[in-house]
Design a protein around this motif. Structure first.
Motif, PDB file in Angstrom:
ATOM      1  N   ARG A  56       0.816  -1.209   0.000  1.00 54.42           N
ATOM      2  CA  ARG A  56       0.000   0.000   0.000  1.00 54.42           C
ATOM      3  C   ARG A  56       0.856   1.269   0.000  1.00 54.42           C
ATOM      4  NH1 ARG A  56      -5.212  -0.968   4.039  1.00 54.42           N
ATOM      5  NH2 ARG A  56      -6.224  -2.554   2.760  1.00 54.42           N
ATOM      6  N   GLU A  57       2.073   1.135   0.538  1.00 60.16           N
ATOM      7  CA  GLU A  57       2.961   2.297   0.579  1.00 60.16           C
ATOM      8  C   GLU A  57       3.265   2.793  -0.834  1.00 60.16           C
ATOM      9  OE1 GLU A  57       3.493  -0.553   2.073  1.00 60.16           O
ATOM     10  OE2 GLU A  57       3.558  -0.146   4.234  1.00 60.16           O
TER      11      GLU A  57
ATOM     12  N   LEU B   3      -8.277   2.283   7.361  1.00 60.68           N
ATOM     13  CA  LEU B   3      -6.849   2.037   7.481  1.00 60.68           C
ATOM     14  C   LEU B   3      -6.507   1.810   8.947  1.00 60.68           C
ATOM     15  CD1 LEU B   3      -5.859   4.983   5.155  1.00 60.68           C
ATOM     16  CD2 LEU B   3      -5.665   2.572   4.561  1.00 60.68           C
TER      17      LEU B   3
ATOM     18  N   GLU C   7      -1.482   1.744  12.912  1.00 61.56           N
ATOM     19  CA  GLU C   7      -0.053   1.629  12.628  1.00 61.56           C
ATOM     20  C   GLU C   7       0.255   2.012  11.185  1.00 61.56           C
ATOM     21  OE1 GLU C   7       2.451   1.099  14.790  1.00 61.56           O
ATOM     22  OE2 GLU C   7       0.811   1.345  16.214  1.00 61.56           O
ATOM     23  N   GLU C   8      -0.683   1.704  10.290  1.00 59.60           N
ATOM     24  CA  GLU C   8      -0.512   2.067   8.885  1.00 59.60           C
ATOM     25  C   GLU C   8      -0.533   3.590   8.722  1.00 59.60           C
ATOM     26  OE1 GLU C   8      -2.333   0.613   4.591  1.00 59.60           O
ATOM     27  OE2 GLU C   8      -3.435   0.230   6.442  1.00 59.60           O
TER      28      GLU C   8
ATOM     29  N   LYS D 140       2.733   5.213   9.785  1.00 60.06           N
ATOM     30  CA  LYS D 140       3.785   5.099   8.775  1.00 60.06           C
ATOM     31  C   LYS D 140       3.579   6.089   7.636  1.00 60.06           C
ATOM     32  CE  LYS D 140       4.810   0.236   9.717  1.00 60.06           C
ATOM     33  NZ  LYS D 140       4.749  -1.157   9.204  1.00 60.06           N
TER      34      LYS D 140
END
Length: 331
Positions: free
Chosen positions: A241-242, A279, A282-283, A286
């Motif tokens: 996803r990043e 989401l 933790e996501e 980031k």
């Protein structure tokens, strides 16, 4: 400046839990007596709050976002000062003076046929207050971090930043909704529509949009615009996803841009439109770290959060802010 209630060390002492042998951020953060003093302070990060939920109510939403700022302070001021966190780099400016507007909003009868329009008139006044503070903070050479209130305040942030830079800015919005509703009256669902309409917004990117809560006409308008980029939460890959998020960042990063985080986008986060889908916390942490070190990022706004007995809202907001600031080297 009537738009802002400036804070002092004395004002915030009630939130501090001091322990022998330990130092908290609240014991080290900086304060100022005026915007003239703001320019002189070495602190580059300026934090202020917007304790209101007028725009949320005007958008037929659940009130409560007015309390997020206080919850944030209770936690943030008691974060440990250590090798990872430095209060000397932070100036705690204060809060937008919303008490009078909130009182007026509370006096409007919900049975009034013009209830939401009258709330919208109050949001217009709030827009001016927010934009003036954001503009002054940026012109003082500082980086604004804005906490609390509804997402209606995105408009004030964008307008203030645009006027400070004398040009339209871009925005990266992590959100379950577009907030591109029609510009019939002001509320929390059309801040970006008004920013486009009034020439303050150039490029707009929305990450994590929900299929179930985006009107058809907005999808059609976004698909026809070269200045809008979006993706859908339901179509995000489980892994990588990043990489998708980087596409959104690339869409806005070449010019000055604001980072907007609507807590509606976070799974089970207490917010004005809390959702079991979204989401992960933790996501989100980031993603904020990823943006923090972008030189052209000109402000951070976290909104729509609400206090809840079952969730540490203040602590969650503090994690998000400290994560961002820890990775911010350009401020």
């Amino acid at each position: 400046m009537k738009e802002l209630k400036l804070y002092s060390e004395k004002h915030l002492s009630r939130y501090l839990s001091v322990r022998p042998g330990e130092t908290k951020l609240g014991e080290k953060v900086q304060f100022c007596n005026s915007f003239e003093d703001l320019e002189k302070t070495p602190a580059k990060i300026v934090i202020f709050g917007i304790p209101e939920d007028i725009g949320v109510r005007a958008n037929y939403g659940k009130p409560g976002t007015a309390g997020a700022w206080k919850e944030f302070l209770k936690s943030f001021l008691n974060v440990q000062e250590n090798e990872y966190n430095s209060g000397d780099k932070i100036l705690l400016l204060g809060e937008i003076t919303t008490s009078e507007l909130m009182q007026k909003a509370g006096n409007i009868d919900i049975s009034d046929p013009n209830y939401v329009q009258k709330l919208g008139d109050l949001v217009l006044q709030l827009d001016t207050m927010v934009s003036e503070v954001v503009k002054k903070v940026i012109l003082a050479g500082k980086f604004p971090v804005i906490i609390g209130g509804g997402h209606n305040n995105a408009y004030g942030n964008i307008k203030g930043a645009s006027e400070a830079f004398s040009k339209p800015i871009n925005v990266l919005n992590i959100d379950a909704h577009t907030d591109l509703r029609k510009t019939d009256y002001r509320h929390s669902g059309n801040g970006f529509s008004y920013a486009f309409k009034n020439g303050f917004l150039e490029r707009y990117s929305v990450f994590g949009l929900h299929k179930n809560y985006t009107p058809h006409y907005i999808f059609e308008e976004m698909k026809q615009s070269e200045n809008i980029h979006f993706n859908l939460l339901e179509e995000l890959p489980k892994q990588g996803r990043e990489k998708t998020f980087l596409e959104h960042l690339n869409f806005v990063r070449s010019e000055k841009f604001g980072l907007e985080l609507d807590c509606d986008a976070i799974e089970n986060f207490p917010s004005s439109a809390v959702s079991p889908a979204g989401l992960g916390m933790e996501e989100i942490r980031k993603l904020l770290q990823e943006v923090a070190n972008e030189e052209n990022c000109c402000y951070l706004h976290i909104c729509e959060a609400m206090a809840a007995e079952y969730f540490s809202t203040g602590k969650a907001l503090s994690y998000l802010v400290t994560d961002f600031l820890r990775h911010r080297t350009y401020a």
